[in-house]
Write a protein that holds these residues in place. Structure first.
Motif, mmCIF file in Angstrom:
data_model
loop_
_atom_site.group_PDB
_atom_site.id
_atom_site.type_symbol
_atom_site.label_atom_id
_atom_site.label_comp_id
_atom_site.label_asym_id
_atom_site.label_seq_id
_atom_site.Cartn_x
_atom_site.Cartn_y
_atom_site.Cartn_z
ATOM 1 N N VAL A 1 0.848 -1.192 0.000
ATOM 2 C CA VAL A 1 0.000 0.000 0.000
ATOM 3 C C VAL A 1 0.883 1.241 0.000
ATOM 4 O O VAL A 1 2.059 1.181 0.343
ATOM 5 C CB VAL A 1 -0.935 0.042 1.238
ATOM 6 C CG1 VAL A 1 -1.896 -1.130 1.247
ATOM 7 C CG2 VAL A 1 -0.139 0.089 2.529
ATOM 8 N N ASP A 2 0.295 2.364 -0.389
ATOM 9 C CA ASP A 2 1.054 3.614 -0.373
ATOM 10 C C ASP A 2 0.887 4.307 0.977
ATOM 11 O O ASP A 2 0.313 3.740 1.924
ATOM 12 C CB ASP A 2 0.630 4.528 -1.529
ATOM 13 C CG ASP A 2 -0.850 4.916 -1.482
ATOM 14 O OD1 ASP A 2 -1.464 4.825 -0.395
ATOM 15 O OD2 ASP A 2 -1.402 5.305 -2.534
ATOM 16 N N ILE B 1 -0.222 -3.073 -5.279
ATOM 17 C CA ILE B 1 0.351 -4.401 -5.529
ATOM 18 C C ILE B 1 1.005 -4.477 -6.902
ATOM 19 O O ILE B 1 2.061 -5.084 -7.068
ATOM 20 C CB ILE B 1 -0.735 -5.476 -5.378
ATOM 21 C CG1 ILE B 1 -1.277 -5.483 -3.936
ATOM 22 C CG2 ILE B 1 -0.178 -6.865 -5.729
ATOM 23 C CD1 ILE B 1 -2.505 -6.343 -3.740
ATOM 24 N N ASN B 2 0.399 -3.844 -7.914
ATOM 25 C CA ASN B 2 0.953 -3.919 -9.265
ATOM 26 C C ASN B 2 1.709 -2.653 -9.654
ATOM 27 O O ASN B 2 1.745 -2.255 -10.818
ATOM 28 C CB ASN B 2 -0.146 -4.203 -10.292
ATOM 29 C CG ASN B 2 -1.124 -3.039 -10.440
ATOM 30 O OD1 ASN B 2 -1.266 -2.222 -9.524
ATOM 31 N ND2 ASN B 2 -1.803 -2.980 -11.572
ATOM 32 N N SER B 3 2.349 -2.031 -8.689
ATOM 33 C CA SER B 3 3.158 -0.848 -8.992
ATOM 34 C C SER B 3 4.326 -1.239 -9.900
ATOM 35 O O SER B 3 4.747 -2.413 -9.925
ATOM 36 C CB SER B 3 3.713 -0.242 -7.703
ATOM 37 O OG SER B 3 4.678 -1.104 -7.126
ATOM 38 N N SER C 1 -10.053 -4.908 4.588
ATOM 39 C CA SER C 1 -9.984 -5.838 3.456
ATOM 40 C C SER C 1 -8.721 -6.698 3.477
ATOM 41 O O SER C 1 -8.582 -7.609 2.644
ATOM 42 C CB SER C 1 -10.030 -5.055 2.138
ATOM 43 O OG SER C 1 -8.930 -4.152 2.063
ATOM 44 N N TRP C 2 -7.808 -6.446 4.398
ATOM 45 C CA TRP C 2 -6.516 -7.123 4.330
ATOM 46 C C TRP C 2 -6.623 -8.626 4.568
ATOM 47 O O TRP C 2 -5.921 -9.407 3.936
ATOM 48 C CB TRP C 2 -5.533 -6.505 5.320
ATOM 49 C CG TRP C 2 -4.210 -7.230 5.350
ATOM 50 C CD1 TRP C 2 -3.680 -7.956 6.373
ATOM 51 C CD2 TRP C 2 -3.263 -7.320 4.278
ATOM 52 N NE1 TRP C 2 -2.473 -8.489 6.012
ATOM 53 C CE2 TRP C 2 -2.190 -8.115 4.730
ATOM 54 C CE3 TRP C 2 -3.224 -6.822 2.970
ATOM 55 C CZ2 TRP C 2 -1.085 -8.412 3.931
ATOM 56 C CZ3 TRP C 2 -2.118 -7.118 2.177
ATOM 57 C CH2 TRP C 2 -1.071 -7.905 2.651
ATOM 58 N N ALA C 3 -7.471 -9.058 5.465
ATOM 59 C CA ALA C 3 -7.555 -10.487 5.767
ATOM 60 C C ALA C 3 -7.880 -11.290 4.514
ATOM 61 O O ALA C 3 -7.244 -12.316 4.222
ATOM 62 C CB ALA C 3 -8.608 -10.740 6.847
ATOM 63 N N ASP C 4 -8.862 -10.835 3.734
ATOM 64 C CA ASP C 4 -9.209 -11.551 2.512
ATOM 65 C C ASP C 4 -8.151 -11.357 1.433
ATOM 66 O O ASP C 4 -7.847 -12.285 0.663
ATOM 67 C CB ASP C 4 -10.572 -11.081 1.991
ATOM 68 C CG ASP C 4 -11.711 -11.523 2.895
ATOM 69 O OD1 ASP C 4 -11.608 -12.620 3.477
ATOM 70 O OD2 ASP C 4 -12.692 -10.776 3.031
ATOM 71 N N THR C 5 -7.575 -10.164 1.388
ATOM 72 C CA THR C 5 -6.549 -9.896 0.378
ATOM 73 C C THR C 5 -5.318 -10.753 0.600
ATOM 74 O O THR C 5 -4.757 -11.318 -0.342
ATOM 75 C CB THR C 5 -6.174 -8.402 0.394
ATOM 76 O OG1 THR C 5 -7.316 -7.625 -0.002
ATOM 77 C CG2 THR C 5 -5.033 -8.108 -0.570
ATOM 78 N N THR C 6 -4.882 -10.861 1.845
ATOM 79 C CA THR C 6 -3.685 -11.655 2.109
ATOM 80 C C THR C 6 -3.932 -13.133 1.842
ATOM 81 O O THR C 6 -3.028 -13.862 1.398
ATOM 82 C CB THR C 6 -3.177 -11.439 3.555
ATOM 83 O OG1 THR C 6 -1.879 -12.017 3.680
ATOM 84 C CG2 THR C 6 -4.073 -12.074 4.584
ATOM 85 N N LEU D 1 -4.173 -9.456 -8.886
ATOM 86 C CA LEU D 1 -4.225 -9.329 -7.426
ATOM 87 C C LEU D 1 -4.639 -7.923 -7.019
ATOM 88 O O LEU D 1 -5.396 -7.740 -6.054
ATOM 89 C CB LEU D 1 -2.861 -9.681 -6.821
ATOM 90 C CG LEU D 1 -2.496 -11.173 -6.843
ATOM 91 C CD1 LEU D 1 -1.040 -11.356 -6.456
ATOM 92 C CD2 LEU D 1 -3.401 -11.949 -5.891
ATOM 93 N N GLN D 2 -4.158 -6.921 -7.733
ATOM 94 C CA GLN D 2 -4.546 -5.537 -7.469
ATOM 95 C C GLN D 2 -6.045 -5.350 -7.671
ATOM 96 O O GLN D 2 -6.737 -4.723 -6.851
ATOM 97 C CB GLN D 2 -3.769 -4.592 -8.384
ATOM 98 C CG GLN D 2 -4.169 -3.120 -8.299
ATOM 99 C CD GLN D 2 -3.616 -2.418 -7.082
ATOM 100 O OE1 GLN D 2 -2.715 -2.939 -6.413
ATOM 101 N NE2 GLN D 2 -4.135 -1.249 -6.775
ATOM 102 N N ARG D 3 -6.566 -5.915 -8.760
ATOM 103 C CA ARG D 3 -7.993 -5.795 -9.060
ATOM 104 C C ARG D 3 -8.832 -6.407 -7.949
ATOM 105 O O ARG D 3 -9.810 -5.814 -7.477
ATOM 106 C CB ARG D 3 -8.307 -6.470 -10.394
ATOM 107 C CG ARG D 3 -9.749 -6.317 -10.852
ATOM 108 C CD ARG D 3 -10.065 -7.222 -12.026
ATOM 109 N NE ARG D 3 -10.030 -8.625 -11.663
ATOM 110 C CZ ARG D 3 -10.992 -9.253 -10.992
ATOM 111 N NH1 ARG D 3 -12.070 -8.597 -10.582
ATOM 112 N NH2 ARG D 3 -10.876 -10.539 -10.708
ATOM 113 N N LYS D 4 -8.450 -7.599 -7.504
ATOM 114 C CA LYS D 4 -9.201 -8.273 -6.444
ATOM 115 C C LYS D 4 -9.108 -7.513 -5.124
ATOM 116 O O LYS D 4 -10.083 -7.416 -4.382
ATOM 117 C CB LYS D 4 -8.690 -9.701 -6.271
ATOM 118 C CG LYS D 4 -9.037 -10.621 -7.431
ATOM 119 C CD LYS D 4 -8.510 -12.033 -7.193
ATOM 120 C CE LYS D 4 -8.903 -12.967 -8.330
ATOM 121 N NZ LYS D 4 -8.366 -14.342 -8.125
#
Length: 431
Positions: free
Chosen positions: A223-224, A231-233, A389-394, A418-421
């Motif tokens: 994250v910034d 994620i897709n930087s 949202s981090w729990a689901d993202t990770t 992954l960024q999109r999700k």
């Protein structure tokens, strides 16, 4: 550190302001209507082995008994579960409307977002709040309000096998400091017959942690500065392209890093089969038991030593449901008294989360091997656990980010998906 690998961006000024309001609230009664006696239910994770002499149950019961001796009107009912079980058991308790008063686990944000947790400012007086190290206090925030109390922490360093370095003609006192130096060392180790020159655990156990360590070495992150996913930087895409082309494709890692878990590589390192890998204090303890001659260094970066490292913390929190705010606050203040907190971290080879306990560790020569980890804690990057949202993202990251580094893989496509999700999950959680 068991599951401490899970979680964070993940200061103190905001905490202090909230604390001023909290001090007034602390004068209220927390024992419930018509009752001067309180039984607090505590559910905690086991950092040892259940039923063994190193089980955390022993620590918590001793601490609970000492607390009740000082506070006869408050009893603490202790339940300790293994890391494999505690997440589900605690979630089930909360979902059934029967949460404990206090929990110690690896995440807190969902319950904070649902309004089920007390703010830290409602539990602890300002001096106790100010004791937490600033990065960890900030890691306990959801929308800039602290709900999670950091319990223990760890950071990461580079480990390397000195004997294997000598075998490969490398200087055993000089760990690689840049990606190019790491690649050269891995090539030499492979030529010397080392089975796994660099251990790259991008399997589902720890993919999110290994990935972030590499991202940090190239100026990237999840994250910034304001918490938006990155994620897709370009930096992250470049990082995985480098991993794919310079370590995985030449065969300097295990054949399928996307399916390789961290513990498997830790075990291989302690058997002398891995030349270099990233690790935390638990690996140090395991290597010492096997008499592995190893050295440590800062994480390598794209142009030199990485400016930061991964920091990981586990958390304590207090649930509102039973109305035991004041009693919870008293017990939590007792938990984080220097003597009590230091007793736990020193037993398990973890890092303290308070200023006074950190200073105590710096003076404790018995803990000298932990000093390099401790030195990095103040500047470490934590998972964005404060994002709901981090729990689901990770969970998604663990399953698929390793595909970005496989031979013939497409880092840009993997990271963009992954960024999109992550963005979709973030919008769904915050809308």
């Amino acid at each position: 550190m068991k599951k401490m690998e899970r979680r964070r961006f993940l200061g103190m000024a905001a905490t202090g302001v909230a604390g001023a309001a909290g001090m007034t609230a602390l004068s209220g009664c927390g024992g419930g209507p018509g009752s001067s006696e309180v039984t607090l239910k505590l559910v905690a994770a086991d950092y040892g082995n259940p039923g063994a002499e190193n089980s955390s149950k022993i620590y918590w019961q001793k601490l609970a008994d000492a607390f009740t001796k000082k506070n006869p009107d408050i009893t603490v009912d202790v339940t300790v579960h293994s890391w494999n079980d505690i997440g589900k058991k605690l979630t089930d308790m909360v979902d059934k409307g029967n949460p404990p008063d206090i929990a110690q686990v690896d995440s807190y944000a969902d319950w904070a977002d649902e309004g089920k947790l007390y703010k830290v400012s409602e539990l602890l007086p300002i001096p106790a709040q100010a004791e937490f190290l600033v990065p960890l206090a900030e890691a306990g925030e959801v929308r800039r309000v602290q709900y999670g109390l950091p319990f223990v922490a760890s950071t990461r360093v580079l480990f390397y096998n000195k004997d294997l370095f000598e075998k490969a003609g490398l200087d055993p006192e000089k760990p690689p400091e840049s990606w190019q130096e790491l690649k050269s060392a891995a090539r030499a180790l492979k030529s010397a017959g080392v089975r796994i020159p660099y251990g790259l655990p991008l399997g589902p156990e720890e993919a999110q942690g290994e990935s972030l360590m590499w991202m940090l070495g190239n100026g990237g992150a999840y994250v910034d500065s304001v918490g938006n996913y990155t994620i897709n930087s370009p930096e992250n895409i470049e990082t995985f392209q480098w991993l794919r082309d310079n370590l995985v494709t030449p065969g300097y890692t295990e054949p399928s890093p996307q399916r390789t878990d961290r513990q498997k590589l830790f075990d291989a390192f302690t058997e002398g089969d891995v030349g270099i890998l990233n690790g935390h204090p638990t690996l140090m303890q395991q290597a010492d038991k096997k008499d592995i001659s190893y050295g440590t260094g800062k994480l390598p970066g794209s142009k030199g030593p990485a400016e930061g490292t991964l920091g990981v913390a586990d958390w304590m929190m207090a649930f509102k449901k039973n109305g035991h705010r004041e009693a919870c606050g008293k017990f939590l203040a007792f938990v984080f008294e220097t003597k009590n907190h230091y007793s736990f971290v020193s037993q398990y080879g973890l890092l303290p989360v308070t200023t006074s306990a950190s200073e105590k560790m710096r003076k404790d020569k018995k803990q000298k091997k932990l000093w390099p980890f401790l030195d990095q804690l103040a500047g470490a990057e934590f998972y964005p656990v404060g994002k709901v949202s981090w729990a689901d993202t990770t969970a998604t990251l663990k399953k698929s980010i390793g595909q970005a580094a496989v031979k013939g893989g497409d880092p840009k496509a993997v990271l963009t998906e992954l960024q999109r999700k992550a963005e979709a999950e973030d919008e769904a959680k915050t809308s």
